[in-house]
Design a protein around this motif. Structure first.
Motif, mmCIF file in Angstrom:
data_model
loop_
_atom_site.group_PDB
_atom_site.id
_atom_site.type_symbol
_atom_site.label_atom_id
_atom_site.label_comp_id
_atom_site.label_asym_id
_atom_site.label_seq_id
_atom_site.Cartn_x
_atom_site.Cartn_y
_atom_site.Cartn_z
ATOM 1 N N SER A 179 0.852 -1.189 0.000
ATOM 2 C CA SER A 179 0.000 0.000 0.000
ATOM 3 C C SER A 179 0.887 1.239 0.000
ATOM 4 C CB SER A 179 -0.908 0.011 1.227
ATOM 5 O OG SER A 179 -0.127 0.134 2.410
ATOM 6 N N LYS A 180 0.274 2.395 -0.222
ATOM 7 C CA LYS A 180 1.040 3.638 -0.168
ATOM 8 C C LYS A 180 1.662 3.830 1.216
ATOM 9 C CE LYS A 180 -1.523 6.246 -3.684
ATOM 10 N NZ LYS A 180 -2.388 7.417 -3.933
ATOM 11 N N ALA A 181 0.884 3.524 2.238
ATOM 12 C CA ALA A 181 1.376 3.722 3.606
ATOM 13 C C ALA A 181 2.535 2.791 3.930
ATOM 14 C CB ALA A 181 0.239 3.509 4.603
ATOM 15 N N SER A 182 2.382 1.495 3.611
ATOM 16 C CA SER A 182 3.441 0.535 3.945
ATOM 17 C C SER A 182 4.698 0.795 3.134
ATOM 18 C CB SER A 182 2.951 -0.898 3.719
ATOM 19 O OG SER A 182 2.743 -1.164 2.343
ATOM 20 N N LEU A 183 4.545 1.094 1.846
ATOM 21 C CA LEU A 183 5.708 1.343 1.000
ATOM 22 C C LEU A 183 6.430 2.614 1.438
ATOM 23 C CD1 LEU A 183 7.280 0.267 -1.414
ATOM 24 C CD2 LEU A 183 5.794 1.628 -2.901
ATOM 25 N N SER A 184 5.672 3.629 1.816
ATOM 26 C CA SER A 184 6.291 4.877 2.295
ATOM 27 C C SER A 184 7.094 4.625 3.556
ATOM 28 C CB SER A 184 5.209 5.922 2.576
ATOM 29 O OG SER A 184 4.536 6.293 1.399
ATOM 30 N N GLU A 185 6.553 3.824 4.463
ATOM 31 C CA GLU A 185 7.244 3.531 5.718
ATOM 32 C C GLU A 185 8.513 2.736 5.476
ATOM 33 O OE1 GLU A 185 6.050 2.096 10.252
ATOM 34 O OE2 GLU A 185 4.689 1.699 8.577
ATOM 35 N N ILE A 186 8.438 1.756 4.581
ATOM 36 C CA ILE A 186 9.607 0.926 4.274
ATOM 37 C C ILE A 186 10.721 1.764 3.650
ATOM 38 C CG2 ILE A 186 10.408 -0.880 2.687
ATOM 39 C CD1 ILE A 186 7.591 -2.207 3.253
ATOM 40 N N ILE A 187 10.375 2.615 2.708
ATOM 41 C CA ILE A 187 11.387 3.452 2.068
ATOM 42 C C ILE A 187 11.991 4.433 3.070
ATOM 43 C CG2 ILE A 187 11.770 5.252 0.342
ATOM 44 C CD1 ILE A 187 9.734 3.818 -1.441
ATOM 45 N N ALA A 188 11.173 4.959 3.957
ATOM 46 C CA ALA A 188 11.683 5.894 4.970
ATOM 47 C C ALA A 188 12.684 5.196 5.887
ATOM 48 C CB ALA A 188 10.529 6.465 5.784
ATOM 49 N N ILE A 189 12.382 3.952 6.286
ATOM 50 C CA ILE A 189 13.303 3.176 7.124
ATOM 51 C C ILE A 189 14.597 2.897 6.371
ATOM 52 C CG2 ILE A 189 13.687 0.928 8.220
ATOM 53 C CD1 ILE A 189 10.670 0.904 8.880
ATOM 54 N N ASP A 226 -0.912 3.305 -9.470
ATOM 55 C CA ASP A 226 -1.756 3.624 -8.322
ATOM 56 C C ASP A 226 -0.969 3.808 -7.023
ATOM 57 O OD1 ASP A 226 -3.915 3.436 -10.010
ATOM 58 O OD2 ASP A 226 -4.463 1.402 -9.400
ATOM 59 N N THR A 227 0.143 3.089 -6.890
ATOM 60 C CA THR A 227 0.838 3.067 -5.598
ATOM 61 C C THR A 227 2.294 3.506 -5.673
ATOM 62 O OG1 THR A 227 -0.597 1.236 -4.880
ATOM 63 C CG2 THR A 227 1.427 1.622 -3.612
ATOM 64 N N ILE A 228 3.095 2.823 -6.490
ATOM 65 C CA ILE A 228 4.545 2.996 -6.426
ATOM 66 C C ILE A 228 4.989 4.371 -6.907
ATOM 67 C CG2 ILE A 228 6.777 2.056 -7.157
ATOM 68 C CD1 ILE A 228 5.418 -0.685 -7.417
ATOM 69 N N ILE A 229 4.482 4.821 -8.041
ATOM 70 C CA ILE A 229 4.891 6.130 -8.569
ATOM 71 C C ILE A 229 4.490 7.278 -7.645
ATOM 72 C CG2 ILE A 229 4.532 7.785 -10.453
ATOM 73 C CD1 ILE A 229 4.416 5.397 -12.368
ATOM 74 N N PRO A 230 3.251 7.312 -7.140
ATOM 75 C CA PRO A 230 2.904 8.389 -6.199
ATOM 76 C C PRO A 230 3.779 8.416 -4.952
ATOM 77 C CG PRO A 230 0.914 7.326 -7.010
ATOM 78 C CD PRO A 230 2.062 6.496 -7.489
ATOM 79 N N VAL A 231 4.139 7.239 -4.442
ATOM 80 C CA VAL A 231 5.001 7.180 -3.260
ATOM 81 C C VAL A 231 6.389 7.724 -3.581
ATOM 82 C CG1 VAL A 231 6.217 5.613 -1.689
ATOM 83 C CG2 VAL A 231 3.766 5.316 -2.102
ATOM 84 N N ILE A 232 6.950 7.320 -4.700
ATOM 85 C CA ILE A 232 8.278 7.804 -5.095
ATOM 86 C C ILE A 232 8.272 9.323 -5.246
ATOM 87 C CG2 ILE A 232 9.964 7.856 -6.986
ATOM 88 C CD1 ILE A 232 9.373 4.893 -7.450
ATOM 89 N N ASN A 233 7.277 9.838 -5.938
ATOM 90 C CA ASN A 233 7.203 11.294 -6.153
ATOM 91 C C ASN A 233 7.066 12.052 -4.836
ATOM 92 O OD1 ASN A 233 7.387 10.928 -8.903
ATOM 93 N ND2 ASN A 233 5.186 11.015 -9.251
ATOM 94 N N SER A 234 6.250 11.511 -3.939
ATOM 95 C CA SER A 234 6.032 12.175 -2.655
ATOM 96 C C SER A 234 7.289 12.153 -1.783
ATOM 97 C CB SER A 234 4.872 11.510 -1.916
ATOM 98 O OG SER A 234 4.711 12.038 -0.622
#
Length: 334
Positions: A179-189, A226-234
């Motif tokens: 999900s956007k939330a889980s992927l964002s958290e993983i990348i942040a870590i 839907d998920t990966i590109i928006p997370v990367i951009n954000s």
């Protein structure tokens, strides 16, 4: 000079873990090596290997430790219900294996050791005995013990680091788990740990797509759009790291991309790890990111087929120990 304390768990007693510990103890290391294992098991293993081994009971009261000399290792003794036979799994020893992991997590969380290094365990035999509680792996076990809501599994070898967005999941469940939330958290870590633990300023991370050709503009799947590109951009706007992707997994592992990358984030276990293991099998380390302590592991399994035959390679456990010592020294110097 401060020498870090590295606690090693010997893993499945019927596998190659005890042999690796005994062989590791034959060399001089710039660390205090402490093993959580059964004393009799290590003594019998050393006898079978025709190697000398001095086991010194480890005490928290002993503050004046010397680096573990050749042929010697500090021991936290754990009772083992049944005699271990190389190559033959015995579910009766499952609680012994779990007890060594309990010790490792407790001592790391309490600051008694500077890092833990885990030998290989056998998930199936552990789950035969733990009842309704499913043991999915070291990563998840330590995350629960440390009350870490999210951890990241990363394997590394010379010239390549591969982190995972999902770990031990059936392939059919991967898409729903990202999900956007889980992927964002993983990348942040991943970004934070590469900066803090590995001293990499502004890490460059290659983010793989989930689908073939990274979805090919939605033709082969919508997860990228839907998920990966928006997370990367954000996150490229919020984090002090450089995210590149989503990249097709079949081309991302090429010199064109890897030469200037600090890590690759794969979406699932068998998307990234086959490449890592092809490049560095036997000389790779598993590092858990997001824990409040340093945890490394070998990159291989229990080796039941070669257990007791004196042919287990030290490559991975030595590399894992080197990484543990390096990370622990960096932590102690801060």
């Amino acid at each position: 000079m401060a020498f870090p304390k590295i606690l090693i768990t010997a893993g499945e007693p019927a596998g190659i873990g005890p042999e690796l510990v005994v062989k590791l103890a034959q060399k001089q290391h710039q660390a205090h090596l402490i093993v959580a294992a059964n004393k009799g098991l290590l003594q019998e293993t050393a006898k079978r290997l025709k190697l000398s081994l001095k086991l010194e009971e480890y005490s928290l009261a002993n503050k004046q430790l010397s680096p573990s000399p050749k042929g010697s290792i500090y021991l936290i003794d754990h009772s083992m219900p049944a005699t271990a036979v190389p190559g033959q799994l015995n579910p009766d020893n499952s609680q012994y294996v779990l007890a060594t992991l309990e010790t490792a997590s407790e001592w790391a969380l309490n600051g008694h050791v500077d890092a833990i290094l885990t030998g290989p365990v056998h998930k199936a035999v552990l789950n035969d005995k733990v009842g309704s509680k499913y043991f999915s792996g070291h990563t998840e076990f330590f995350a629960e013990k440390a009350n870490s809501k999210k951890v990241v599994m990363m394997l590394a070898t010379t010239g390549l680091r591969v982190a995972l967005a999902t770990t031990h999941l059936p392939l059919k469940d991967v898409s729903q788990a990202i999900s956007k939330a889980s992927l964002s958290e993983i990348i942040a870590i991943l970004c934070r740990e590469l900066t803090q633990k590995f001293n990499i300023e502004t890490p460059k991370i290659l983010v793989l797509g989930l689908n073939p050709h990274a979805g090919e503009s939605g033709l082969l799947g919508q997860e990228e759009i839907d998920t990966i590109i928006p997370v990367i951009n954000s996150l490229n706007e919020k984090l002090d790291c450089h995210l590149i992707g989503p990249l097709p997994a079949d081309t991302a592992f090429s010199p064109h991309y890897l030469d200037n990358a600090d890590a690759v984030l794969a979406m699932y276990h068998d998307q990234g790890l086959p490449v890592l293991k092809y490049k560095g099998f036997g000389n790779a380390v598993n590092i858990t990111l997001g824990l409040p302590f340093i945890r490394t592991s070998v990159d291989h399994g229990t080796g039941l087929d070669i257990a007791g035959k004196n042919c287990a390679s030290l490559g991975s456990i030595e590399y894992a120990l080197e990484q543990s010592i390096e990370l622990a020294k960096a932590k102690l110097s801060r």
